[in-house]
Write a protein that holds these residues in place. Structure first.
Motif, PDB file in Angstrom:
ATOM      1  N   GLY A 115       0.803  -1.207   0.000  1.00 43.61           N
ATOM      2  CA  GLY A 115       0.000   0.000   0.000  1.00 43.61           C
ATOM      3  C   GLY A 115       0.842   1.266   0.000  1.00 43.61           C
ATOM      4  N   ASN A 116       0.172   2.387  -0.213  1.00 46.67           N
ATOM      5  CA  ASN A 116       0.855   3.681  -0.245  1.00 46.67           C
ATOM      6  C   ASN A 116       1.569   3.970   1.068  1.00 46.67           C
ATOM      7  N   TYR A 117       0.933   3.618   2.194  1.00 48.36           N
ATOM      8  CA  TYR A 117       1.543   3.846   3.505  1.00 48.36           C
ATOM      9  C   TYR A 117       2.836   3.050   3.642  1.00 48.36           C
ATOM     10  N   SER A 118       2.793   1.784   3.265  1.00 50.77           N
ATOM     11  CA  SER A 118       3.975   0.932   3.363  1.00 50.77           C
ATOM     12  C   SER A 118       5.098   1.451   2.481  1.00 50.77           C
TER      13      SER A 118
END
Length: 50
Positions: free
Chosen positions: A2-5
């Motif tokens: 994901g974008n956060y990761s």
């Protein structure tokens, strides 16, 4: 991933080159004001937390 990761990985992988050519991590562990006898435990705990 994901974008956060992805952003988290970038944050840990980024570095800065100082004027004298030394390369340092952009993100630090924040141990500047910790007593010397507690520094190793603080770093180990940070690594354990990921």
């Amino acid at each position: 991933m994901g974008n956060y990761s992805r952003k988290l990985k970038e944050m840990f992988d980024d570095s800065i080159v100082l004027n004298n050519g030394v390369k340092i991590p952009q993100l630090g562990l924040g141990i500047w004001f910790i007593d010397e006898d507690k520094t190793a435990d603080a770093v180990k705990a940070a690594v354990d937390k990921g």
